[in-house]
Design a protein around this motif. Structure first.
Motif, PDB file in Angstrom:
ATOM      1  N   ALA A   1      -6.267   5.360   6.586  1.00  0.00           N
ATOM      2  CA  ALA A   1      -6.300   6.852   6.230  1.00  0.00           C
ATOM      3  C   ALA A   1      -7.636   7.141   4.445  1.00  0.00           C
ATOM      4  N   THR A   2      -8.048   7.623   4.028  1.00  0.00           N
ATOM      5  CA  THR A   2      -9.004   7.807   2.886  1.00  0.00           C
ATOM      6  C   THR A   2      -8.166   7.312   1.789  1.00  0.00           C
ATOM      7  N   LEU A   3      -8.631   7.338   1.148  1.00  0.00           N
ATOM      8  CA  LEU A   3      -7.699   7.444  -0.443  1.00  0.00           C
ATOM      9  C   LEU A   3      -8.055   7.946  -1.292  1.00  0.00           C
TER      10      LEU A   3
ATOM     11  N   TRP B   1       0.321   4.189  -3.355  1.00  0.00           N
ATOM     12  CA  TRP B   1       1.039   5.316  -2.490  1.00  0.00           C
ATOM     13  C   TRP B   1       1.594   6.650  -3.424  1.00  0.00           C
ATOM     14  N   LEU B   2       2.781   5.875  -2.933  1.00  0.00           N
ATOM     15  CA  LEU B   2       4.148   6.878  -3.394  1.00  0.00           C
ATOM     16  C   LEU B   2       3.704   6.768  -4.815  1.00  0.00           C
ATOM     17  N   CYS B   3       3.684   5.720  -5.962  1.00  0.00           N
ATOM     18  CA  CYS B   3       3.310   5.379  -7.273  1.00  0.00           C
ATOM     19  C   CYS B   3       2.115   6.911  -7.423  1.00  0.00           C
ATOM     20  N   MET B   4       1.027   6.595  -6.615  1.00  0.00           N
ATOM     21  CA  MET B   4      -0.223   7.780  -7.011  1.00  0.00           C
ATOM     22  C   MET B   4       0.382   9.024  -6.354  1.00  0.00           C
ATOM     23  N   LEU B   5       1.186   9.560  -6.242  1.00  0.00           N
ATOM     24  CA  LEU B   5       1.594  10.446  -5.408  1.00  0.00           C
ATOM     25  C   LEU B   5       2.573  11.227  -6.959  1.00  0.00           C
ATOM     26  N   MET B   6       3.439  10.459  -7.174  1.00  0.00           N
ATOM     27  CA  MET B   6       3.923  11.469  -8.432  1.00  0.00           C
ATOM     28  C   MET B   6       3.411  11.262 -10.080  1.00  0.00           C
ATOM     29  N   LEU B   7       2.715   9.859  -9.910  1.00  0.00           N
ATOM     30  CA  LEU B   7       1.585  10.208 -10.980  1.00  0.00           C
ATOM     31  C   LEU B   7       0.215  11.389 -11.236  1.00  0.00           C
ATOM     32  N   ASN B   8       0.212  11.625  -9.717  1.00  0.00           N
ATOM     33  CA  ASN B   8      -0.516  12.908  -9.520  1.00  0.00           C
ATOM     34  C   ASN B   8      -0.111  14.393  -9.903  1.00  0.00           C
ATOM     35  N   PHE B   9       1.184  14.303  -9.400  1.00  0.00           N
ATOM     36  CA  PHE B   9       1.522  15.591  -9.358  1.00  0.00           C
ATOM     37  C   PHE B   9       2.282  15.380 -11.126  1.00  0.00           C
TER      38      PHE B   9
ATOM     39  N   ASN C   1       0.966  -0.741   0.137  1.00  0.00           N
ATOM     40  CA  ASN C   1      -0.220  -0.132   0.158  1.00  0.00           C
ATOM     41  C   ASN C   1       0.232   1.119   0.034  1.00  0.00           C
ATOM     42  N   GLU C   2       1.544   1.027   0.637  1.00  0.00           N
ATOM     43  CA  GLU C   2       2.531   2.100   0.916  1.00  0.00           C
ATOM     44  C   GLU C   2       3.551   3.243  -0.602  1.00  0.00           C
ATOM     45  N   LEU C   3       3.299   1.517  -1.178  1.00  0.00           N
ATOM     46  CA  LEU C   3       4.432   2.267  -2.131  1.00  0.00           C
ATOM     47  C   LEU C   3       3.319   2.622  -2.995  1.00  0.00           C
TER      48      LEU C   3
ATOM     49  N   VAL D   1      -7.881   2.555   3.790  1.00  0.00           N
ATOM     50  CA  VAL D   1      -7.005   1.764   3.104  1.00  0.00           C
ATOM     51  C   VAL D   1      -5.890   2.278   4.786  1.00  0.00           C
ATOM     52  N   ILE D   2      -4.932   1.404   4.541  1.00  0.00           N
ATOM     53  CA  ILE D   2      -3.767   0.814   5.923  1.00  0.00           C
ATOM     54  C   ILE D   2      -2.736   2.167   5.405  1.00  0.00           C
TER      55      ILE D   2
END
Length: 231
Positions: free
Chosen positions: A56-58, A7-15, A3-5, A49-50
């Motif tokens: 936290a919410t997604l 989350w980081l991928c979604m963060l980079m993709l979003n930006f 989940n943490e990985l 998600v955890i």
């Protein structure tokens, strides 16, 4: 750690997508992204998600990322364009919510298998919808005001006004949403925990968007950008 990985991928993709929208379509691209972010975040927020041992919410990444879009607008074009972007997002969330609530009123066909799932996703309590819209409007409006305020006080360091405005705005967002949505529903201790955990993830996103703000402004210099006179 999966989940943490993710989350980081979604963060980079979003930006990255915000930066691309700005690079290819300028101001209009950011308006489009703000609308996309508002709708997407309100869908993703229904999933918990955890992350790093906390619930936290997604939707936090996509929603918090919209502050990057308004900061680009505020830096390049000023308060008027950034405010217009906020209202584009507000209208998108409101229109999408109303249309989906209307869709739920249609009687499904006997063979339909989607109604129960649509109700689970879009059967939101009016209080939650009100909390989401109020938090969005108040926090985004503060972000624009604070960005311009710190720009006048400290016109040099872009990273400072970006983080000061967004960091406080994310706290306001978490407070407004939690108070409207959960006051009287959860004990005070639980509400404090919700605010802290929600704000923590939003703050991380806010701090990490700074390099992308610099990148976005470098990729599309003023001579290629829309002019303020295009308002």
């Amino acid at each position: 750690m999966m989940n943490e990985l993710l989350w980081l991928c979604m963060l980079m993709l979003n930006f990255g997508l915000i930066t691309l929208a700005w690079y290819f379509w300028g101001k209009q691209g950011l308006f489009i992204w703000i609308a996309i972010a508002g709708i997407t975040a309100n869908l993703q927020v229904s999933k918990t998600v955890i992350l790093f041992g906390m619930t936290a919410t997604l939707g936090n990444i996509v929603y918090a990322g919209s502050f990057l879009a308004t900061d680009i607008l505020s830096e390049r074009f000023g308060k008027k364009s950034a405010t217009r972007g906020v209202w584009v997002g507000f209208f998108s969330i409101l229109a999408f919510t109303v249309l989906m609530q209307l869709a739920l009123l249609f009687a499904p066909a006997p063979s339909d298998e989607m109604q129960i799932h649509l109700v689970a996703i879009f059967g939101l309590l009016p209080r939650i919808v009100l909390a989401s819209l109020a938090a969005y409007l108040v926090s985004q409006s503060h972000d624009i005001w604070a960005f311009q305020f710190w720009k006048k006080r400290f016109p040099g360091p872009l990273w400072l006004r970006n983080n000061l405005s967004t960091g406080v705005s994310q706290l306001i967002d978490s407070l407004v949403f939690t108070l409207i949505a959960f006051l009287g529903v959860f004990p005070a201790g639980v509400m404090v925990e919700i605010v802290i955990t929600t704000y923590l993830f939003k703050l991380i996103v806010a701090l990490l968007d700074t390099p992308f703000l610099y990148l976005a402004l470098r990729l599309r210099p003023p001579e290629k950008a829309d002019t303020p006179g295009g308002e």
